[in-house]
Design a protein around this motif. Structure first.
Motif, PDB file in Angstrom:
ATOM      1  N   HIS A  77       0.840  -1.202   0.000  1.00 47.05           N
ATOM      2  CA  HIS A  77       0.000   0.000   0.000  1.00 47.05           C
ATOM      3  C   HIS A  77       0.873   1.249   0.000  1.00 47.05           C
ATOM      4  O   HIS A  77       2.040   1.220   0.384  1.00 47.05           O
ATOM      5  CB  HIS A  77      -0.926   0.010   1.218  1.00 47.05           C
ATOM      6  CG  HIS A  77      -2.135  -0.843   1.062  1.00 47.05           C
ATOM      7  ND1 HIS A  77      -2.077  -2.198   0.926  1.00 47.05           N
ATOM      8  CD2 HIS A  77      -3.440  -0.518   1.003  1.00 47.05           C
ATOM      9  CE1 HIS A  77      -3.291  -2.686   0.804  1.00 47.05           C
ATOM     10  NE2 HIS A  77      -4.147  -1.684   0.843  1.00 47.05           N
ATOM     11  N   GLU A  78       0.274   2.346  -0.418  1.00 46.77           N
ATOM     12  CA  GLU A  78       0.936   3.649  -0.395  1.00 46.77           C
ATOM     13  C   GLU A  78      -0.096   4.689   0.017  1.00 46.77           C
ATOM     14  O   GLU A  78      -1.288   4.409   0.073  1.00 46.77           O
ATOM     15  CB  GLU A  78       1.547   3.973  -1.761  1.00 46.77           C
ATOM     16  CG  GLU A  78       0.613   3.841  -2.918  1.00 46.77           C
ATOM     17  CD  GLU A  78       1.331   3.887  -4.266  1.00 46.77           C
ATOM     18  OE1 GLU A  78       0.802   4.596  -5.154  1.00 46.77           O
ATOM     19  OE2 GLU A  78       2.368   3.249  -4.446  1.00 46.77           O
ATOM     20  N   VAL A  79       0.374   5.887   0.304  1.00 47.77           N
ATOM     21  CA  VAL A  79      -0.516   6.951   0.763  1.00 47.77           C
ATOM     22  C   VAL A  79      -1.110   7.683  -0.433  1.00 47.77           C
ATOM     23  O   VAL A  79      -0.400   8.042  -1.373  1.00 47.77           O
ATOM     24  CB  VAL A  79       0.232   7.958   1.665  1.00 47.77           C
ATOM     25  CG1 VAL A  79      -0.694   9.069   2.115  1.00 47.77           C
ATOM     26  CG2 VAL A  79       0.836   7.260   2.869  1.00 47.77           C
ATOM     27  N   ASN A  80      -2.418   7.913  -0.392  1.00 49.06           N
ATOM     28  CA  ASN A  80      -3.110   8.688  -1.409  1.00 49.06           C
ATOM     29  C   ASN A  80      -3.574  10.005  -0.789  1.00 49.06           C
ATOM     30  O   ASN A  80      -4.108  10.019   0.309  1.00 49.06           O
ATOM     31  CB  ASN A  80      -4.325   7.924  -1.938  1.00 49.06           C
ATOM     32  CG  ASN A  80      -5.106   8.718  -2.956  1.00 49.06           C
ATOM     33  OD1 ASN A  80      -4.540   9.368  -3.819  1.00 49.06           O
ATOM     34  ND2 ASN A  80      -6.418   8.684  -2.842  1.00 49.06           N
ATOM     35  N   HIS A  81      -3.346  11.107  -1.508  1.00 51.61           N
ATOM     36  CA  HIS A  81      -3.886  12.409  -1.120  1.00 51.61           C
ATOM     37  C   HIS A  81      -5.241  12.540  -1.807  1.00 51.61           C
ATOM     38  O   HIS A  81      -5.312  12.692  -3.026  1.00 51.61           O
ATOM     39  CB  HIS A  81      -2.960  13.538  -1.567  1.00 51.61           C
ATOM     40  CG  HIS A  81      -1.680  13.599  -0.799  1.00 51.61           C
ATOM     41  ND1 HIS A  81      -0.609  12.779  -1.070  1.00 51.61           N
ATOM     42  CD2 HIS A  81      -1.313  14.376   0.233  1.00 51.61           C
ATOM     43  CE1 HIS A  81       0.374  13.062  -0.236  1.00 51.61           C
ATOM     44  NE2 HIS A  81      -0.023  14.033   0.568  1.00 51.61           N
ATOM     45  N   LYS A  82      -6.314  12.484  -1.049  1.00 51.16           N
ATOM     46  CA  LYS A  82      -7.669  12.474  -1.613  1.00 51.16           C
ATOM     47  C   LYS A  82      -7.956  13.692  -2.481  1.00 51.16           C
ATOM     48  O   LYS A  82      -8.609  13.587  -3.514  1.00 51.16           O
ATOM     49  CB  LYS A  82      -8.709  12.383  -0.496  1.00 51.16           C
ATOM     50  CG  LYS A  82      -8.661  11.090   0.281  1.00 51.16           C
ATOM     51  CD  LYS A  82      -9.657  11.139   1.427  1.00 51.16           C
ATOM     52  CE  LYS A  82      -9.524   9.957   2.348  1.00 51.16           C
ATOM     53  NZ  LYS A  82     -10.445  10.049   3.503  1.00 51.16           N
ATOM     54  N   ASP A  83      -7.464  14.866  -2.073  1.00 45.66           N
ATOM     55  CA  ASP A  83      -7.742  16.090  -2.843  1.00 45.66           C
ATOM     56  C   ASP A  83      -6.689  16.370  -3.913  1.00 45.66           C
ATOM     57  O   ASP A  83      -6.726  17.415  -4.548  1.00 45.66           O
ATOM     58  CB  ASP A  83      -7.885  17.287  -1.905  1.00 45.66           C
ATOM     59  CG  ASP A  83      -6.576  17.727  -1.273  1.00 45.66           C
ATOM     60  OD1 ASP A  83      -5.540  17.037  -1.438  1.00 45.66           O
ATOM     61  OD2 ASP A  83      -6.572  18.762  -0.589  1.00 45.66           O
ATOM     62  N   ALA A  91      -4.703  14.528   8.228  1.00 42.70           N
ATOM     63  CA  ALA A  91      -5.098  13.127   8.346  1.00 42.70           C
ATOM     64  C   ALA A  91      -6.362  12.832   7.556  1.00 42.70           C
ATOM     65  O   ALA A  91      -6.475  11.775   6.923  1.00 42.70           O
ATOM     66  CB  ALA A  91      -5.285  12.760   9.818  1.00 42.70           C
ATOM     67  N   GLU A  92      -7.311  13.756   7.545  1.00 46.20           N
ATOM     68  CA  GLU A  92      -8.569  13.504   6.827  1.00 46.20           C
ATOM     69  C   GLU A  92      -8.391  13.477   5.317  1.00 46.20           C
ATOM     70  O   GLU A  92      -9.243  12.971   4.594  1.00 46.20           O
ATOM     71  CB  GLU A  92      -9.629  14.530   7.207  1.00 46.20           C
ATOM     72  CG  GLU A  92      -9.314  15.937   6.763  1.00 46.20           C
ATOM     73  CD  GLU A  92     -10.348  16.948   7.213  1.00 46.20           C
ATOM     74  OE1 GLU A  92     -10.422  18.002   6.562  1.00 46.20           O
ATOM     75  OE2 GLU A  92     -11.053  16.699   8.197  1.00 46.20           O
ATOM     76  N   ASN A  93      -7.266  13.991   4.809  1.00 45.78           N
ATOM     77  CA  ASN A  93      -6.998  14.008   3.375  1.00 45.78           C
ATOM     78  C   ASN A  93      -6.189  12.797   2.913  1.00 45.78           C
ATOM     79  O   ASN A  93      -5.979  12.617   1.726  1.00 45.78           O
ATOM     80  CB  ASN A  93      -6.254  15.303   2.995  1.00 45.78           C
ATOM     81  CG  ASN A  93      -6.046  15.423   1.507  1.00 45.78           C
ATOM     82  OD1 ASN A  93      -6.972  15.279   0.733  1.00 45.78           O
ATOM     83  ND2 ASN A  93      -4.814  15.669   1.110  1.00 45.78           N
ATOM     84  N   LEU A  94      -5.733  11.979   3.838  1.00 47.55           N
ATOM     85  CA  LEU A  94      -4.853  10.860   3.500  1.00 47.55           C
ATOM     86  C   LEU A  94      -5.557   9.526   3.701  1.00 47.55           C
ATOM     87  O   LEU A  94      -6.441   9.399   4.545  1.00 47.55           O
ATOM     88  CB  LEU A  94      -3.584  10.909   4.347  1.00 47.55           C
ATOM     89  CG  LEU A  94      -2.772  12.199   4.286  1.00 47.55           C
ATOM     90  CD1 LEU A  94      -1.612  12.135   5.253  1.00 47.55           C
ATOM     91  CD2 LEU A  94      -2.280  12.469   2.872  1.00 47.55           C
ATOM     92  N   GLU A  95      -5.118   8.533   2.929  1.00 45.20           N
ATOM     93  CA  GLU A  95      -5.628   7.170   3.094  1.00 45.20           C
ATOM     94  C   GLU A  95      -4.607   6.191   2.525  1.00 45.20           C
ATOM     95  O   GLU A  95      -3.831   6.532   1.647  1.00 45.20           O
ATOM     96  CB  GLU A  95      -6.967   6.997   2.368  1.00 45.20           C
ATOM     97  CG  GLU A  95      -6.874   7.192   0.857  1.00 45.20           C
ATOM     98  CD  GLU A  95      -8.208   7.108   0.149  1.00 45.20           C
ATOM     99  OE1 GLU A  95      -9.177   6.598   0.737  1.00 45.20           O
ATOM    100  OE2 GLU A  95      -8.281   7.552  -1.013  1.00 45.20           O
ATOM    101  N   TRP A  96      -4.607   4.958   3.069  1.00 44.57           N
ATOM    102  CA  TRP A  96      -3.775   3.888   2.523  1.00 44.57           C
ATOM    103  C   TRP A  96      -4.535   3.250   1.367  1.00 44.57           C
ATOM    104  O   TRP A  96      -5.705   2.885   1.492  1.00 44.57           O
ATOM    105  CB  TRP A  96      -3.495   2.817   3.582  1.00 44.57           C
ATOM    106  CG  TRP A  96      -2.588   3.226   4.697  1.00 44.57           C
ATOM    107  CD1 TRP A  96      -2.906   3.313   6.012  1.00 44.57           C
ATOM    108  CD2 TRP A  96      -1.202   3.570   4.614  1.00 44.57           C
ATOM    109  NE1 TRP A  96      -1.824   3.702   6.751  1.00 44.57           N
ATOM    110  CE2 TRP A  96      -0.751   3.869   5.924  1.00 44.57           C
ATOM    111  CE3 TRP A  96      -0.288   3.670   3.559  1.00 44.57           C
ATOM    112  CZ2 TRP A  96       0.553   4.241   6.204  1.00 44.57           C
ATOM    113  CZ3 TRP A  96       1.020   4.046   3.851  1.00 44.57           C
ATOM    114  CH2 TRP A  96       1.421   4.326   5.152  1.00 44.57           C
ATOM    115  N   VAL A  97      -3.885   3.120   0.211  1.00 44.12           N
ATOM    116  CA  VAL A  97      -4.483   2.473  -0.953  1.00 44.12           C
ATOM    117  C   VAL A  97      -3.412   1.641  -1.651  1.00 44.12           C
ATOM    118  O   VAL A  97      -2.218   1.826  -1.425  1.00 44.12           O
ATOM    119  CB  VAL A  97      -5.064   3.503  -1.962  1.00 44.12           C
ATOM    120  CG1 VAL A  97      -6.219   4.278  -1.375  1.00 44.12           C
ATOM    121  CG2 VAL A  97      -3.983   4.447  -2.458  1.00 44.12           C
ATOM    122  N   THR A  98      -3.848   0.733  -2.520  1.00 47.93           N
ATOM    123  CA  THR A  98      -2.886  -0.017  -3.330  1.00 47.93           C
ATOM    124  C   THR A  98      -2.368   0.900  -4.443  1.00 47.93           C
ATOM    125  O   THR A  98      -2.972   1.935  -4.735  1.00 47.93           O
ATOM    126  CB  THR A  98      -3.525  -1.261  -3.955  1.00 47.93           C
ATOM    127  OG1 THR A  98      -4.548  -0.837  -4.864  1.00 47.93           O
ATOM    128  CG2 THR A  98      -4.092  -2.200  -2.894  1.00 47.93           C
TER     129      THR A  98
END
Length: 161
Positions: A77-83, A91-98
């Motif tokens: 997994h890597e970090v995704n910046h949602k915006d 923290a609310e803008n980040l998520e772990w994704v493939t």
């Protein structure tokens, strides 16, 4: 008010906040709280230098925030910046994704541009693209609606496979 959490392997020395700030909380005699200044070394992501046992090391702030607030990095997994703003490390803008999910997000949001008639929102035949209608396999982009239409046409013509 920001929420602060310790940085893994640097507990007692550094903390990271939910708004993407990093601070030193103690190191040696007479140490005071000090918010560290982020650096933009790569021109993309903000980094910060942490030191333990006299050994300095650079860290991406978005990875520190994601680890502190969402747990350690899941495998592959890597970090995704949602915006899509690589400097927004809240923290609310980040998520772990493939990696595949991150690439789909980049194409759908227009961060990465398509070749051969793809504009990042529609495929070359005009179908609206989203994370559910875009297929990325072996580095190739494919509109799932187009694929479905091709399969349906082959089936109606009696072509097997």
């Amino acid at each position: 008010m920001s929420e602060w959490r310790p940085i893994a392997d640097y507990e007692g020395f550094y903390e990271v906040s939910d708004v993407g700030e990093v601070r030193r909380i103690g190191a040696g005699r007479g140490a005071r709280l000090k918010t560290l200044k982020p650096r933009d070394r790569s021109g993309k992501y903000l980094t910060v230098n942490l030191c333990r046992n006299g050994t300095p090391r650079d860290f991406y702030i978005h990875e520190l925030v994601a680890t502190a607030f969402y747990g350690g990095r899941p495998p592959l997994h890597e970090v995704n910046h949602k915006d899509t703003n690589k400097k927004n490390n809240t923290a609310e803008n980040l998520e772990w994704v493939t990696k595949s999910q991150n690439q789909k997000h980049a194409y759908v949001t227009g961060v990465k541009k398509y070749s051969s008639g793809w504009d990042g929102v529609h495929c070359s035949r005009g179908h609206v693209l989203s994370e559910t209608t875009l297929n990325l396999k072996d580095g190739k982009r494919e509109c799932r609606t187009c694929r479905s239409e091709r399969r349906r046409a082959r089936y109606e013509m009696g072509v097997v496979n």
